[in-house]
Design a protein around this motif. Structure first.
Motif, PDB file in Angstrom:
ATOM      1  N   GLN A  14       0.849  -1.184   0.000  1.00  0.00           N
ATOM      2  CA  GLN A  14       0.000   0.000   0.000  1.00  0.00           C
ATOM      3  C   GLN A  14       0.897   1.251   0.000  1.00  0.00           C
ATOM      4  O   GLN A  14       2.120   1.148   0.115  1.00  0.00           O
ATOM      5  N   PRO A  15       0.296   2.449  -0.168  1.00  0.00           N
ATOM      6  CA  PRO A  15       1.128   3.668  -0.284  1.00  0.00           C
ATOM      7  C   PRO A  15       2.192   3.808   0.796  1.00  0.00           C
ATOM      8  O   PRO A  15       3.337   4.192   0.511  1.00  0.00           O
ATOM      9  N   LYS A  16       1.856   3.462   2.059  1.00  0.00           N
ATOM     10  CA  LYS A  16       2.840   3.595   3.134  1.00  0.00           C
ATOM     11  C   LYS A  16       4.042   2.670   2.900  1.00  0.00           C
ATOM     12  O   LYS A  16       5.197   3.082   3.076  1.00  0.00           O
ATOM     13  N   GLU A  17       3.738   1.415   2.519  1.00  0.00           N
ATOM     14  CA  GLU A  17       4.835   0.470   2.255  1.00  0.00           C
ATOM     15  C   GLU A  17       5.603   0.852   0.993  1.00  0.00           C
ATOM     16  O   GLU A  17       6.839   0.723   0.928  1.00  0.00           O
ATOM     17  N   ARG A  18       4.866   1.355  -0.027  1.00  0.00           N
ATOM     18  CA  ARG A  18       5.551   1.746  -1.267  1.00  0.00           C
ATOM     19  C   ARG A  18       6.521   2.907  -1.020  1.00  0.00           C
ATOM     20  O   ARG A  18       7.611   2.950  -1.604  1.00  0.00           O
ATOM     21  N   LEU A  19       6.131   3.841  -0.130  1.00  0.00           N
ATOM     22  CA  LEU A  19       7.031   4.950   0.187  1.00  0.00           C
ATOM     23  C   LEU A  19       8.311   4.433   0.846  1.00  0.00           C
ATOM     24  O   LEU A  19       9.421   4.901   0.521  1.00  0.00           O
ATOM     25  N   ARG A  20       8.171   3.453   1.744  1.00  0.00           N
ATOM     26  CA  ARG A  20       9.368   2.859   2.366  1.00  0.00           C
ATOM     27  C   ARG A  20      10.255   2.205   1.312  1.00  0.00           C
ATOM     28  O   ARG A  20      11.493   2.320   1.346  1.00  0.00           O
ATOM     29  N   LEU A  21       9.627   1.527   0.366  1.00  0.00           N
ATOM     30  CA  LEU A  21      10.394   0.866  -0.692  1.00  0.00           C
ATOM     31  C   LEU A  21      11.139   1.884  -1.546  1.00  0.00           C
ATOM     32  O   LEU A  21      12.339   1.724  -1.821  1.00  0.00           O
ATOM     33  N   TRP A  22      10.448   2.941  -1.988  1.00  0.00           N
ATOM     34  CA  TRP A  22      11.098   3.958  -2.798  1.00  0.00           C
ATOM     35  C   TRP A  22      12.220   4.654  -2.013  1.00  0.00           C
ATOM     36  O   TRP A  22      13.309   4.895  -2.540  1.00  0.00           O
ATOM     37  N   THR A  23      11.969   4.940  -0.746  1.00  0.00           N
ATOM     38  CA  THR A  23      12.951   5.674   0.064  1.00  0.00           C
ATOM     39  C   THR A  23      14.228   4.877   0.259  1.00  0.00           C
ATOM     40  O   THR A  23      15.341   5.436   0.245  1.00  0.00           O
ATOM     41  N   ASN A  24      14.097   3.569   0.441  1.00  0.00           N
ATOM     42  CA  ASN A  24      15.263   2.729   0.744  1.00  0.00           C
ATOM     43  C   ASN A  24      15.913   2.119  -0.490  1.00  0.00           C
ATOM     44  O   ASN A  24      16.933   1.448  -0.377  1.00  0.00           O
ATOM     45  N   ALA A  25      15.329   2.353  -1.681  1.00  0.00           N
ATOM     46  CA  ALA A  25      15.764   1.602  -2.859  1.00  0.00           C
ATOM     47  C   ALA A  25      17.012   2.160  -3.523  1.00  0.00           C
ATOM     48  O   ALA A  25      17.770   1.415  -4.148  1.00  0.00           O
ATOM     49  N   PHE A  26      17.256   3.457  -3.386  1.00  0.00           N
ATOM     50  CA  PHE A  26      18.325   4.087  -4.175  1.00  0.00           C
ATOM     51  C   PHE A  26      19.692   3.954  -3.520  1.00  0.00           C
ATOM     52  O   PHE A  26      19.815   3.836  -2.300  1.00  0.00           O
TER      53      PHE A  26
ATOM     54  N   PRO B  41      14.902  11.896  -6.016  1.00  0.00           N
ATOM     55  CA  PRO B  41      13.959  12.995  -5.756  1.00  0.00           C
ATOM     56  C   PRO B  41      13.706  13.142  -4.256  1.00  0.00           C
ATOM     57  O   PRO B  41      13.906  12.185  -3.480  1.00  0.00           O
ATOM     58  N   ASP B  42      13.255  14.306  -3.837  1.00  0.00           N
ATOM     59  CA  ASP B  42      13.016  14.532  -2.416  1.00  0.00           C
ATOM     60  C   ASP B  42      11.833  13.694  -1.929  1.00  0.00           C
ATOM     61  O   ASP B  42      11.091  13.097  -2.724  1.00  0.00           O
ATOM     62  N   ARG B  43      11.647  13.663  -0.618  1.00  0.00           N
ATOM     63  CA  ARG B  43      10.633  12.795  -0.028  1.00  0.00           C
ATOM     64  C   ARG B  43       9.224  13.139  -0.527  1.00  0.00           C
ATOM     65  O   ARG B  43       8.405  12.255  -0.727  1.00  0.00           O
ATOM     66  N   GLY B  44       8.957  14.443  -0.744  1.00  0.00           N
ATOM     67  CA  GLY B  44       7.639  14.834  -1.220  1.00  0.00           C
ATOM     68  C   GLY B  44       7.317  14.229  -2.570  1.00  0.00           C
ATOM     69  O   GLY B  44       6.205  13.735  -2.806  1.00  0.00           O
ATOM     70  N   GLU B  45       8.307  14.243  -3.483  1.00  0.00           N
ATOM     71  CA  GLU B  45       8.111  13.652  -4.813  1.00  0.00           C
ATOM     72  C   GLU B  45       7.918  12.137  -4.699  1.00  0.00           C
ATOM     73  O   GLU B  45       7.061  11.553  -5.361  1.00  0.00           O
ATOM     74  N   LEU B  46       8.730  11.505  -3.876  1.00  0.00           N
ATOM     75  CA  LEU B  46       8.618  10.051  -3.722  1.00  0.00           C
ATOM     76  C   LEU B  46       7.269   9.677  -3.102  1.00  0.00           C
ATOM     77  O   LEU B  46       6.669   8.658  -3.455  1.00  0.00           O
ATOM     78  N   GLU B  47       6.799  10.510  -2.175  1.00  0.00           N
ATOM     79  CA  GLU B  47       5.503  10.238  -1.562  1.00  0.00           C
ATOM     80  C   GLU B  47       4.381  10.348  -2.606  1.00  0.00           C
ATOM     81  O   GLU B  47       3.443   9.539  -2.615  1.00  0.00           O
ATOM     82  N   ARG B  48       4.479  11.331  -3.489  1.00  0.00           N
ATOM     83  CA  ARG B  48       3.486  11.486  -4.556  1.00  0.00           C
ATOM     84  C   ARG B  48       3.499  10.269  -5.489  1.00  0.00           C
ATOM     85  O   ARG B  48       2.450   9.725  -5.842  1.00  0.00           O
ATOM     86  N   ILE B  49       4.699   9.829  -5.850  1.00  0.00           N
ATOM     87  CA  ILE B  49       4.828   8.657  -6.741  1.00  0.00           C
ATOM     88  C   ILE B  49       4.283   7.408  -6.057  1.00  0.00           C
ATOM     89  O   ILE B  49       3.583   6.593  -6.671  1.00  0.00           O
ATOM     90  N   ALA B  50       4.600   7.258  -4.757  1.00  0.00           N
ATOM     91  CA  ALA B  50       4.136   6.083  -4.014  1.00  0.00           C
ATOM     92  C   ALA B  50       2.612   6.061  -3.930  1.00  0.00           C
ATOM     93  O   ALA B  50       1.989   4.997  -4.022  1.00  0.00           O
TER      94      ALA B  50
ATOM     95  N   ILE C 171      18.819  11.569  -9.886  1.00  0.00           N
ATOM     96  CA  ILE C 171      17.658  10.855 -10.400  1.00  0.00           C
ATOM     97  C   ILE C 171      16.480  11.824 -10.401  1.00  0.00           C
ATOM     98  O   ILE C 171      16.095  12.350  -9.339  1.00  0.00           O
ATOM     99  N   SER C 172      15.899  12.093 -11.569  1.00  0.00           N
ATOM    100  CA  SER C 172      14.798  13.049 -11.651  1.00  0.00           C
ATOM    101  C   SER C 172      13.453  12.328 -11.572  1.00  0.00           C
ATOM    102  O   SER C 172      13.351  11.145 -11.906  1.00  0.00           O
ATOM    103  N   PRO C 173      12.395  13.033 -11.118  1.00  0.00           N
ATOM    104  CA  PRO C 173      11.056  12.437 -11.124  1.00  0.00           C
ATOM    105  C   PRO C 173      10.637  11.985 -12.517  1.00  0.00           C
ATOM    106  O   PRO C 173       9.948  10.974 -12.667  1.00  0.00           O
ATOM    107  N   ASP C 174      11.041  12.745 -13.561  1.00  0.00           N
ATOM    108  CA  ASP C 174      10.684  12.356 -14.929  1.00  0.00           C
ATOM    109  C   ASP C 174      11.297  11.011 -15.296  1.00  0.00           C
ATOM    110  O   ASP C 174      10.677  10.210 -16.001  1.00  0.00           O
ATOM    111  N   ASP C 175      12.548  10.780 -14.824  1.00  0.00           N
ATOM    112  CA  ASP C 175      13.182   9.468 -15.057  1.00  0.00           C
ATOM    113  C   ASP C 175      12.322   8.358 -14.448  1.00  0.00           C
ATOM    114  O   ASP C 175      12.098   7.311 -15.069  1.00  0.00           O
ATOM    115  N   ILE C 176      11.862   8.588 -13.236  1.00  0.00           N
ATOM    116  CA  ILE C 176      11.092   7.561 -12.542  1.00  0.00           C
ATOM    117  C   ILE C 176       9.769   7.301 -13.258  1.00  0.00           C
ATOM    118  O   ILE C 176       9.368   6.141 -13.440  1.00  0.00           O
TER     119      ILE C 176
END
Length: 465
Positions: free
Chosen positions: A388-400, A407-416, A445-450
């Motif tokens: 779910q979004p909460k778990e996806r944010l953890r995955l994106w945050t720890n993946a790089f 991208p900053d946390r706000g962008e990653l949260e939007r993507i998640a 790494i840009s949001p557009d790349d993601i």
């Protein structure tokens, strides 16, 4: 007679290898003296008086009570008798000093062939003498039938040698006497007694399973709270299961081992969890390659599986069956002989699973694909749902990588929040965008790349943004 000079690998006696070599050298020397004594009495009786007095001069086995070698530790731990030590050395010698058994190739002058009493066979590639059960019985008992019958127990399935897969008995053709079966020691114990380390089995037709490992740690696993609680139950069994059976005596009331089903979409962490459980408790995890196990020929699937189960016996391995519904799928109605045999195959699997004392994990994309006969025997059925979004944010945050700037946390949260991806798909995107940055000779790494990577990943699944 056997040459009494024993030429086992010499080394620094202060090292573990040196200790093992010295201990085995003494044991082989004792074995040689016992064999020579047996042959002396045998030929004296055969050629002179034909009396049945086969009592050998007592030749005490070496005292291993203060021996630090792994062989001595093994003998002392299991309190092996001299008969058991003789049998163990007979099986080990073809691997460390095979020339010592060449004496058993002696020809019987009256028949022009080898002595039947000596047993033994010659291998396809090994030019030396391969001992059989008959060889062992001759060395241990000679013509003493009472002692021969007593020694039969050494070859029973529940004896430590067979039960722990230390000595294997190759029955060969069922039309031949059992006592003509070749005996050999498992490769793991050859390594253990000589180097002090168990050899990891190699992936092959004889062992259709691959070791599953990971560089990640348990803290890196991202699952929802309920799945995490269920995994904690499994971790508790791995930590305390042995005490439950042995100290609390529950082995009399509970069936051995622990069986679990992991089910859920691809990329949700089923294989990773199996690898992490092994890493957490220092247990080897083996993923069974079902493509090499399942056979259309009657009886072959069971034979292939037995190779894995027999090798895993008493090793405390975790066995992981990925895409398990291919093997543990629902039984069919009996319409022909093939359906009937498929159901017999499942019956074999049920019994083998129940008998295995370690952890077995079945993994499937769909829970309903697994036969109910198996699910009734499972201690845990754990659902790995898409994050779910909460778990996806953890995955994106720890993946790089720490070497790049994501991208900053706000962008990653939007993507998640916006894109419903499993963990495996997220890591595919991270790999893709990281390579794009490296190709540009950048570390940003840009949001557009993601977004570009997400589109690529969704297209693989037949989806679009």
């Amino acid at each position: 007679m056997l040459n009494e000079s024993v030429e086992i690998l010499n080394g620094n006696n202060g090292s573990k290898l040196g200790q093992n070599a010295q201990s085995l050298a003494h044991e082989v020397s004792w074995f040689v003296k016992r064999v020579n004594d047996r042959l002396k009495h045998y030929f004296a009786a055969d050629e002179n008086t034909l009396q049945e007095n086969q009592q050998s001069v007592e030749l005490a086995a070496p005292d291993l009570s203060n021996d630090p070698s792994v062989y001595a530790e093994f003998v002392n731990y299991y309190r092996l008798t001299e008969d058991e030590r003789m049998l163990l050395m007979l099986a080990l010698i073809p691997n460390i000093q095979p020339n010592l058994l060449d004496v058993f190739f002696s020809a019987n002058k009256s028949s022009g062939r080898g002595y039947t009493e000596f047993g033994g066979i010659k291998g396809a590639r090994h030019s030396g003498f391969i001992p059989t059960v008959e060889t062992a019985l001759f060395l241990l008992a000679g013509h003493d039938l009472t002692h021969r019958f007593y020694c039969y127990r050494l070859f029973e399935p529940d004896h430590i040698f067979s039960a722990h897969n230390i000595i294997n008995i190759d029955h060969g053709s069922s039309a031949e006497p059992f006592y003509s079966s070749a005996i050999n020691i498992s490769e793991e114990y050859v390594d253990f007694f000589t180097t002090g380390v168990f050899r990891k089995p190699q992936f092959s037709l004889e062992f259709p399973a691959k070791r599953l490992t990971t560089k990640m740690d348990w803290e890196d696993l991202v699952v929802d709270e309920y799945t995490g609680q269920q995994l904690d139950d499994l971790r508790i069994w791995l930590q305390h299961g042995r005490r439950l059976y042995e100290e609390w005596g529950m082995d009399k009331k509970l069936k051995p081992g622990y069986k679990a089903l992991f089910h859920g979409p691809p990329g949700t962490g089923k294989s990773l969890t199996a690898a992490l459980l092994g890493k957490l408790y220092q247990l080897d995890v083996y993923r069974i390659d079902l493509s090499m196990v399942i056979s259309k020929y009657i009886g072959e699937t069971e034979k292939n599986l037995e190779k894995v189960f027999s090798k895993a016996e008493n090793k405390n391995w975790i066995l992981f069956f990925d895409e398990a519904d291919a093997l543990f799928g629902k039984r069919t109605g009996i319409s022909d002989s093939h359906d009937k045999y498929a159901n017999q195959e499942i019956a074999y699997l049920l019994q083998r699973l129940e008998d295995y004392p370690g952890l077995v994990i079945l993994a499937s994309n769909m829970r309903n694909n697994v036969d109910e006969a198996f699910t009734r025997r499972l201690q845990s059925i754990i659902h790995f749902q898409k994050p779910q979004p909460k778990e996806r944010l953890r995955l994106w945050t720890n993946a790089f990588s720490g070497a790049c700037t994501p991208p900053d946390r706000g962008e990653l949260e939007r993507i998640a929040n916006q894109y419903d991806l499993a963990g495996g798909a997220i890591m595919n995107v991270v790999q893709y965008v990281s390579l794009l940055a490296l190709n540009r000779n950048e570390n940003v790494i840009s949001p557009d790349d993601i977004i570009k990577g997400i589109k690529k990943e969704l297209k693989k699944e037949g989806k679009t943004l």
